[in-house]
Write an enzyme that holds these catalytic residues in place. Structure first.
Site, PDB file in Angstrom:
ATOM      1  N   ILE A   1       0.850  -1.192   0.000  1.00  0.00           N
ATOM      2  CA  ILE A   1       0.000   0.000   0.000  1.00  0.00           C
ATOM      3  C   ILE A   1       0.885   1.241   0.000  1.00  0.00           C
ATOM      4  CG2 ILE A   1      -0.404  -0.333   2.522  1.00  0.00           C
ATOM      5  CD1 ILE A   1      -3.194   1.107   1.731  1.00  0.00           C
TER       6      ILE A   1
ATOM      7  N   GLU B   1       4.794   9.733   0.899  1.00  0.00           N
ATOM      8  CA  GLU B   1       5.688  10.316  -0.116  1.00  0.00           C
ATOM      9  C   GLU B   1       6.842  11.002   0.603  1.00  0.00           C
ATOM     10  OE1 GLU B   1       3.300  12.824  -2.648  1.00  0.00           O
ATOM     11  OE2 GLU B   1       2.040  11.114  -3.244  1.00  0.00           O
TER      12      GLU B   1
ATOM     13  N   PHE C   1       9.173   4.459   1.588  1.00  0.00           N
ATOM     14  CA  PHE C   1       8.997   3.627   2.796  1.00  0.00           C
ATOM     15  C   PHE C   1       7.936   2.551   2.599  1.00  0.00           C
ATOM     16  CE2 PHE C   1       9.734   7.836   5.372  1.00  0.00           C
ATOM     17  CZ  PHE C   1      11.090   7.789   5.102  1.00  0.00           C
TER      18      PHE C   1
ATOM     19  N   GLU D   1      -5.482  -1.765  10.218  1.00  0.00           N
ATOM     20  CA  GLU D   1      -4.021  -1.704  10.127  1.00  0.00           C
ATOM     21  C   GLU D   1      -3.426  -1.369  11.498  1.00  0.00           C
ATOM     22  OE1 GLU D   1      -2.438   0.954   7.150  1.00  0.00           O
ATOM     23  OE2 GLU D   1      -0.370   0.479   7.694  1.00  0.00           O
TER      24      GLU D   1
ATOM     25  N   ARG E   1      21.749 -15.949  34.423  1.00  0.00           N
ATOM     26  CA  ARG E   1      22.991 -15.168  34.430  1.00  0.00           C
ATOM     27  C   ARG E   1      23.331 -14.779  35.869  1.00  0.00           C
ATOM     28  NH1 ARG E   1      27.732 -14.028  31.846  1.00  0.00           N
ATOM     29  NH2 ARG E   1      28.445 -11.921  32.350  1.00  0.00           N
TER      30      ARG E   1
ATOM     31  N   GLN F   1      19.055  -4.148  28.413  1.00  0.00           N
ATOM     32  CA  GLN F   1      19.822  -3.733  29.593  1.00  0.00           C
ATOM     33  C   GLN F   1      20.063  -4.925  30.526  1.00  0.00           C
ATOM     34  OE1 GLN F   1      21.005  -0.763  29.556  1.00  0.00           O
ATOM     35  NE2 GLN F   1      22.033  -0.795  31.546  1.00  0.00           N
TER      36      GLN F   1
ATOM     37  N   THR G   1       2.100   7.845  13.521  1.00  0.00           N
ATOM     38  CA  THR G   1       3.050   7.976  14.644  1.00  0.00           C
ATOM     39  C   THR G   1       2.293   8.113  15.966  1.00  0.00           C
ATOM     40  OG1 THR G   1       3.054  10.383  14.506  1.00  0.00           O
ATOM     41  CG2 THR G   1       4.699   9.229  13.161  1.00  0.00           C
TER      42      THR G   1
ATOM     43  N   GLU H   1       2.435  10.523  17.898  1.00  0.00           N
ATOM     44  CA  GLU H   1       1.910  11.892  17.984  1.00  0.00           C
ATOM     45  C   GLU H   1       0.580  12.007  17.226  1.00  0.00           C
ATOM     46  OE1 GLU H   1       5.141  11.155  17.051  1.00  0.00           O
ATOM     47  OE2 GLU H   1       5.865  11.507  19.089  1.00  0.00           O
TER      48      GLU H   1
HETATM   49  C1  LIG Z   1       9.627   0.642   8.291  1.00  0.00           C
HETATM   50  C2  LIG Z   1       8.559   1.511   7.732  1.00  0.00           C
HETATM   51  C3  LIG Z   1       7.558   0.952   6.948  1.00  0.00           C
HETATM   52  C4  LIG Z   1       6.558   1.764   6.385  1.00  0.00           C
HETATM   53  N1  LIG Z   1       5.620   1.216   5.551  1.00  0.00           N
HETATM   54  C5  LIG Z   1       4.761   2.025   4.884  1.00  0.00           C
HETATM   55  C6  LIG Z   1       3.867   1.501   3.892  1.00  0.00           C
HETATM   56  O1  LIG Z   1       3.802   0.287   3.654  1.00  0.00           O
HETATM   57  N2  LIG Z   1       3.086   2.356   3.203  1.00  0.00           N
HETATM   58  C7  LIG Z   1       3.106   3.696   3.438  1.00  0.00           C
HETATM   59  O2  LIG Z   1       2.373   4.414   2.775  1.00  0.00           O
HETATM   60  N3  LIG Z   1       3.920   4.233   4.386  1.00  0.00           N
HETATM   61  C8  LIG Z   1       4.750   3.435   5.100  1.00  0.00           C
HETATM   62  N4  LIG Z   1       5.612   3.954   6.036  1.00  0.00           N
HETATM   63  C9  LIG Z   1       5.604   5.382   6.262  1.00  0.00           C
HETATM   64  C10 LIG Z   1       5.038   5.787   7.616  1.00  0.00           C
HETATM   65  O3  LIG Z   1       3.656   5.562   7.674  1.00  0.00           O
HETATM   66  C11 LIG Z   1       5.433   7.253   7.863  1.00  0.00           C
HETATM   67  O4  LIG Z   1       6.850   7.265   8.046  1.00  0.00           O
HETATM   68  C12 LIG Z   1       4.741   7.856   9.043  1.00  0.00           C
HETATM   69  O5  LIG Z   1       3.359   7.999   8.797  1.00  0.00           O
HETATM   70  C13 LIG Z   1       5.315   9.242   9.397  1.00  0.00           C
HETATM   71  O6  LIG Z   1       5.426  10.050   8.284  1.00  0.00           O
HETATM   72  P1  LIG Z   1       6.832  10.793   7.973  1.00  0.00           P
HETATM   73  O7  LIG Z   1       7.903   9.777   8.022  1.00  0.00           O
HETATM   74  O8  LIG Z   1       6.669  11.581   6.738  1.00  0.00           O
HETATM   75  O9  LIG Z   1       7.043  11.756   9.216  1.00  0.00           O
HETATM   76  P2  LIG Z   1       6.457  13.244   9.363  1.00  0.00           P
HETATM   77  O10 LIG Z   1       5.023  13.246   9.018  1.00  0.00           O
HETATM   78  O11 LIG Z   1       7.360  14.172   8.658  1.00  0.00           O
HETATM   79  O12 LIG Z   1       6.615  13.454  10.934  1.00  0.00           O
HETATM   80  C14 LIG Z   1       7.868  13.781  11.544  1.00  0.00           C
HETATM   81  C15 LIG Z   1       7.611  13.938  13.039  1.00  0.00           C
HETATM   82  O13 LIG Z   1       6.668  15.014  13.233  1.00  0.00           O
HETATM   83  C16 LIG Z   1       5.573  14.547  13.987  1.00  0.00           C
HETATM   84  N5  LIG Z   1       4.347  15.210  13.568  1.00  0.00           N
HETATM   85  C17 LIG Z   1       3.833  15.328  12.326  1.00  0.00           C
HETATM   86  N6  LIG Z   1       2.666  15.986  12.359  1.00  0.00           N
HETATM   87  C18 LIG Z   1       2.439  16.303  13.652  1.00  0.00           C
HETATM   88  C19 LIG Z   1       1.395  16.984  14.352  1.00  0.00           C
HETATM   89  N7  LIG Z   1       0.324  17.443  13.697  1.00  0.00           N
HETATM   90  N8  LIG Z   1       1.498  17.120  15.693  1.00  0.00           N
HETATM   91  C20 LIG Z   1       2.568  16.616  16.365  1.00  0.00           C
HETATM   92  N9  LIG Z   1       3.575  15.968  15.772  1.00  0.00           N
HETATM   93  C21 LIG Z   1       3.504  15.807  14.427  1.00  0.00           C
HETATM   94  C22 LIG Z   1       5.503  13.056  13.705  1.00  0.00           C
HETATM   95  O14 LIG Z   1       4.791  12.367  14.722  1.00  0.00           O
HETATM   96  C23 LIG Z   1       6.978  12.688  13.678  1.00  0.00           C
HETATM   97  O15 LIG Z   1       7.454  12.541  14.989  1.00  0.00           O
HETATM   98  C24 LIG Z   1       6.572   3.149   6.660  1.00  0.00           C
HETATM   99  C25 LIG Z   1       7.565   3.691   7.481  1.00  0.00           C
HETATM  100  C26 LIG Z   1       8.541   2.895   8.017  1.00  0.00           C
HETATM  101  C27 LIG Z   1       9.601   3.501   8.902  1.00  0.00           C
END
Ligand SMILES: Cc1cc2nc3c(=O)[nH]c(=O)nc-3n(C[C@H](O)[C@H](O)[C@H](O)COP(=O)(O)OP(=O)(O)OC[C@H]3O[C@@H](n4cnc5c(N)ncnc54)[C@H](O)[C@@H]3O)c2cc1C
Length: 382
Positions: free
Chosen positions: A124, A128, A157, A243, A269, A337, A366, A368
């Protein structure tokens, strides 16, 4: 052991046979697949032939017509068999349900039997490079051209992304309409204009073929639209609940596994002439860990029961995903630990668990973003 439901004899037989399958066909190869950053397709095909993929799909598509509890069993037993990264749950319980719920009859007949057999692996594509938490900001664009959509953009990702055969892809069909301009389209990975980027190099979760996906004038028949144009965000909000439940299960089972490892180690241990678990500091630490894990289990099981009963779980699953995602990281930290230097060594299972669980409070929303949903549910406007 989950007590999400009183396990019937059928559940027990299914669990027992799948546990044996994992012990035979998966666990012995985990180190090799982690190294290769790939799970061979032959394993998917074997799982398919034994009925472990999408067991919930109706028989007309080759499924067994079973309930979600069988997906819970598959998820739990994979994790107990050290197979975090064999992303069957993402395939069976996250991506394929979009095809089942929203695809045309022709697309369903074409792909669902292959999802069951393992001939097709799904993924899925929502995230981006510049839009993760804020899905309304995605920029991948689909424009109608006769009887095709022409798609341009990029995803990153993406779990199962490197080997998937079909992608449930979130696109903007109307870039002026915010989240109401999002649609979902099924993209077959042999479509012209689609190509994969890197298999991403991650902190953990190494068996997983997490990847970048690119769409350059990628042409897809209009019949591949899932549901209606502009309804994609609504569909995602519906399907994200299962999910998040699926990820909550991962959190809790991996916390149970880390605790099990830590407890066993603390009993054998020795330091200063006695098992390290018998120092009151460590005994109390293990008591706290066991309490958190047990509280988590009770909450998770009630969540599973609610989902099985068809109840609305948005608020509760957001709480679960947030709390369990943080809790498993606390437990994994303490488990390492308690292992001292050995906890930092790859031969010890807690080392892999510690690396693997870090993503659980990040993907599928996340911690958050979960708090944002919970606080909105409380009538607040953060
Ligand atoms: C191993 C892995 C597998 C994944 N698999 C998939 C997949 O199969 N399909 C897919 O589509 N995506 C996938 N993802 C993507 C994942 O869903 C996103 O990384 C995640 O939703 C966060 O988006 P971002 O990385 O762009 O972080 P950002 O959105 O840039 O966020 C960065 C930080 O800001 C915080 N933040 C953002 N907005 C707010 C707010 N309004 N208030 C407070 N804090 C905020 C976030 O919590 C985070 O701590 C995967 C990611 C990983 C690491």
């Amino acid at each position: 052991m989950s007590d999400f439901i009183e396990e019937t004899l059928e559940h027990k037989i299914f669990r027992d046979s799948f546990r044996k399958f994992v012990a035979r066909e998966i666990t012995p190869f985990v180190a090799e697949w982690e190294e290769k950053r790939a799970v061979p397709r032959s394993v998917w095909l074997k799982m398919g032939s034994e009925g472990y993929l999408c067991p919930w799909l109706p028989e007309e598509y080759g499924g067994l017509g079973l309930g979600f509890e069988y997906s819970v069993i598959v998820n739990e037993e994979l994790l107990r068999g050290n197979a975090f990264g064999v992303e069957v749950p993402l395939h069976s319980d996250v991506a394929t349900p979009y095809i089942f719920s929203y695809a045309s009859p022709a697309i369903k007949s074409k792909w669902l039997p292959k999802c069951v057999s393992g001939e097709a692996v799904t993924c899925i594509g929502l995230t981006e490079p510049d839009a993760g938490s804020d899905l309304s900001a995605i920029r991948t664009r689909a424009v109608k051209d006769g009887d095709h959509y022409v798609i341009n953009g990029q995803k990153t990702f993406i779990t199962n992304g490197y080997f998937a055969d079909v992608i449930v892809l979130a696109v903007k069909t109307d870039p002026t309409a915010g989240h109401r301009g999002i649609s979902l389209i099924l993209v077959e990975t042999d479509s012209p204009g689609f190509h994969r980027g890197r298999k991403l190099n991650k902190m953990g979760y190494h068996m997983q073929d997490t990847a970048e996906l690119f769409f350059e004038d990628c042409r897809v028949p209009v019949g591949n639209l899932l549901g209606e144009e502009g309804q994609g965000f609504k569909y995602m909000m519906q399907k994200l609940q299962q999910e998040r439940l699926e990820v909550s299960i991962k959190c809790l089972v991996l916390a149970e596994e880390a605790l099990k490892e830590a407890l066993a180690y603390a009993k054998v241990r020795e330091a200063f002439g006695k098992p390290i678990g018998n120092f009151q500091y460590n005994a109390f630490r293990l008591a706290e860990m066991a309490t958190e894990v047990q509280m988590g289990r009770v909450f998770l099981d009630s969540l599973i029961r609610d989902h099985l009963a068809g109840k609305e779980i948005v608020q509760k699953v957001s709480m679960g995903k947030f709390w369990l995602g943080e809790m498993v990281n606390r437990i994994a930290y303490q488990a390492v630990q308690l292992h001292g230097g050995y906890g930092y060594m790859e031969e010890y299972r807690v080392c892999k668990i510690y690396r693997d669980v870090r993503c659980l409070s990040i993907f599928a929303g996340t911690s958050e973003i979960m708090k944002l949903i919970i606080s909105r549910g409380l009538g607040l406007k953060p």
